[in-house]
Write a protein that holds these residues in place. Sequence first.
Motif, PDB file in Angstrom:
ATOM      1  N   ILE A  38       8.660  -4.890  -6.070  1.00  0.00           N
ATOM      2  CA  ILE A  38       8.448  -3.937  -5.152  1.00  0.00           C
ATOM      3  C   ILE A  38       9.910  -3.618  -4.844  1.00  0.00           C
ATOM      4  O   ILE A  38      10.851  -4.202  -4.808  1.00  0.00           O
ATOM      5  CB  ILE A  38       7.775  -4.067  -3.698  1.00  0.00           C
ATOM      6  N   PHE A  39      10.010  -2.283  -4.693  1.00  0.00           N
ATOM      7  CA  PHE A  39      11.315  -1.638  -4.636  1.00  0.00           C
ATOM      8  C   PHE A  39      11.412  -0.913  -3.286  1.00  0.00           C
ATOM      9  O   PHE A  39      10.372  -0.747  -2.568  1.00  0.00           O
ATOM     10  CB  PHE A  39      11.990  -0.578  -5.485  1.00  0.00           C
ATOM     11  N   PRO A  40      12.875  -0.560  -2.613  1.00  0.00           N
ATOM     12  CA  PRO A  40      12.879  -0.022  -1.184  1.00  0.00           C
ATOM     13  C   PRO A  40      12.279   1.250  -1.119  1.00  0.00           C
ATOM     14  O   PRO A  40      11.993   1.921  -2.164  1.00  0.00           O
ATOM     15  CB  PRO A  40      14.692  -0.274  -1.285  1.00  0.00           C
ATOM     16  N   GLU A  41      12.226   1.760   0.366  1.00  0.00           N
ATOM     17  CA  GLU A  41      11.935   3.074   0.447  1.00  0.00           C
ATOM     18  C   GLU A  41      12.892   4.169  -0.400  1.00  0.00           C
ATOM     19  O   GLU A  41      14.008   3.841  -0.380  1.00  0.00           O
ATOM     20  CB  GLU A  41      12.221   3.245   1.854  1.00  0.00           C
ATOM     21  N   LYS A  69       4.758   2.590 -18.874  1.00  0.00           N
ATOM     22  CA  LYS A  69       5.109   1.845 -20.305  1.00  0.00           C
ATOM     23  C   LYS A  69       5.511   0.432 -20.009  1.00  0.00           C
ATOM     24  O   LYS A  69       4.858  -0.613 -20.764  1.00  0.00           O
ATOM     25  CB  LYS A  69       6.138   2.812 -20.994  1.00  0.00           C
ATOM     26  N   THR A  70       6.376   0.108 -18.997  1.00  0.00           N
ATOM     27  CA  THR A  70       7.004  -1.201 -18.750  1.00  0.00           C
ATOM     28  C   THR A  70       5.766  -2.087 -18.254  1.00  0.00           C
ATOM     29  O   THR A  70       5.488  -3.141 -18.782  1.00  0.00           O
ATOM     30  CB  THR A  70       8.230  -1.137 -18.053  1.00  0.00           C
ATOM     31  N   ALA A  71       4.876  -1.003 -17.433  1.00  0.00           N
ATOM     32  CA  ALA A  71       3.798  -2.165 -16.749  1.00  0.00           C
ATOM     33  C   ALA A  71       2.726  -2.624 -17.860  1.00  0.00           C
ATOM     34  O   ALA A  71       2.217  -3.622 -17.757  1.00  0.00           O
ATOM     35  CB  ALA A  71       3.302  -1.213 -15.703  1.00  0.00           C
ATOM     36  N   ILE A  78       4.422  -2.650 -10.649  1.00  0.00           N
ATOM     37  CA  ILE A  78       5.626  -2.042 -10.002  1.00  0.00           C
ATOM     38  C   ILE A  78       5.365  -0.985  -8.932  1.00  0.00           C
ATOM     39  O   ILE A  78       4.579  -0.055  -9.280  1.00  0.00           O
ATOM     40  CB  ILE A  78       6.560  -1.463 -11.355  1.00  0.00           C
ATOM     41  N   THR A  79       6.085  -1.170  -7.715  1.00  0.00           N
ATOM     42  CA  THR A  79       6.074   0.163  -7.199  1.00  0.00           C
ATOM     43  C   THR A  79       7.583   0.585  -6.860  1.00  0.00           C
ATOM     44  O   THR A  79       8.464  -0.201  -6.576  1.00  0.00           O
ATOM     45  CB  THR A  79       5.694  -0.357  -5.575  1.00  0.00           C
ATOM     46  N   SER A  94       5.263   5.458  -2.022  1.00  0.00           N
ATOM     47  CA  SER A  94       5.621   4.457  -2.968  1.00  0.00           C
ATOM     48  C   SER A  94       4.592   4.777  -4.251  1.00  0.00           C
ATOM     49  O   SER A  94       3.390   4.902  -3.933  1.00  0.00           O
ATOM     50  CB  SER A  94       5.249   3.213  -2.551  1.00  0.00           C
ATOM     51  N   ILE A  95       5.217   4.762  -5.241  1.00  0.00           N
ATOM     52  CA  ILE A  95       4.328   5.141  -6.587  1.00  0.00           C
ATOM     53  C   ILE A  95       4.085   3.794  -7.165  1.00  0.00           C
ATOM     54  O   ILE A  95       5.175   3.023  -7.489  1.00  0.00           O
ATOM     55  CB  ILE A  95       5.195   6.206  -7.382  1.00  0.00           C
ATOM     56  N   ILE A  96       2.850   3.492  -7.591  1.00  0.00           N
ATOM     57  CA  ILE A  96       2.354   2.223  -8.049  1.00  0.00           C
ATOM     58  C   ILE A  96       1.932   2.450  -9.608  1.00  0.00           C
ATOM     59  O   ILE A  96       1.032   3.210  -9.832  1.00  0.00           O
ATOM     60  CB  ILE A  96       1.208   1.819  -7.087  1.00  0.00           C
ATOM     61  N   PHE A  97       2.420   1.319 -10.261  1.00  0.00           N
ATOM     62  CA  PHE A  97       2.166   1.463 -11.712  1.00  0.00           C
ATOM     63  C   PHE A  97       1.617  -0.051 -11.843  1.00  0.00           C
ATOM     64  O   PHE A  97       2.156  -1.011 -11.592  1.00  0.00           O
ATOM     65  CB  PHE A  97       3.437   1.385 -12.705  1.00  0.00           C
TER      66      PHE A  97
END
Length: 243
Positions: A38-41, A69-71, A78-79, A94-97
Amino acid sequence: MKIAAAQIQPVKGNILKNIENHNILINAAVDHHVDMIIFPELSITGYEPELADQLSIHYEDSVLDIFQKTADENNINITVGMPTKYDDRLCISSIIFQPGRKREVYSKRNLFPTETSVFSKGDSFCQLEIIQNKISLAICYDLSDPLHSQEAHQIGSNIYTASVLNSVNGIDEDLIKLSNIAAKYHMHVVMANFIGESGGYECAGKSSVWSKNGTLLGQLNSENAGILILDTDNEQVEKMYIN
């Protein structure tokens, strides 16, 4: 399950450079067999409310395809943080992959008072199911609303993640709140924060993870980008800094 908090220094408004920097941390997470990072806001743009409208995208925009692609290729969830626009509503999202799945979006439901003139509130809750874990997502001020973590508990979440921008003046209060959430609801808690400057704030870093009884298990420093990895099965923590 291994879940990582990514600590990163944003480049103001530079989407492509920030994506490049995200990929460095994601690749490090892949090397450490992380299941979710997870990444920050607003991590892809930095926390820049005055630029958010012009930088905003629809959450399915192709500029973020690299994360899907990475996911898919590395079996990692990944978010990332991005201002999104949908039906003329500008949101902090937050965009979720997820591997082999259509991307999802969670938009911040609780806005800080200074955000209400710029952004719209999200109207849904987000719980992910990954490797028999139920994970609820929070974005910054969400964690200050007791009803948000309560709902996470009520729907059975055992992990609570917070993607934040937290300043050196506000970090200590939120560290206490997150520890209390972990202890009250017996959830692992993971928080990802910025370093450097964003939106006029001096960001505090100190991305952290807590045990289900509220004990701080690990924390990054205030100066360096890196990842903090929690293995929820044995509560072992790994730190890795990127210079």
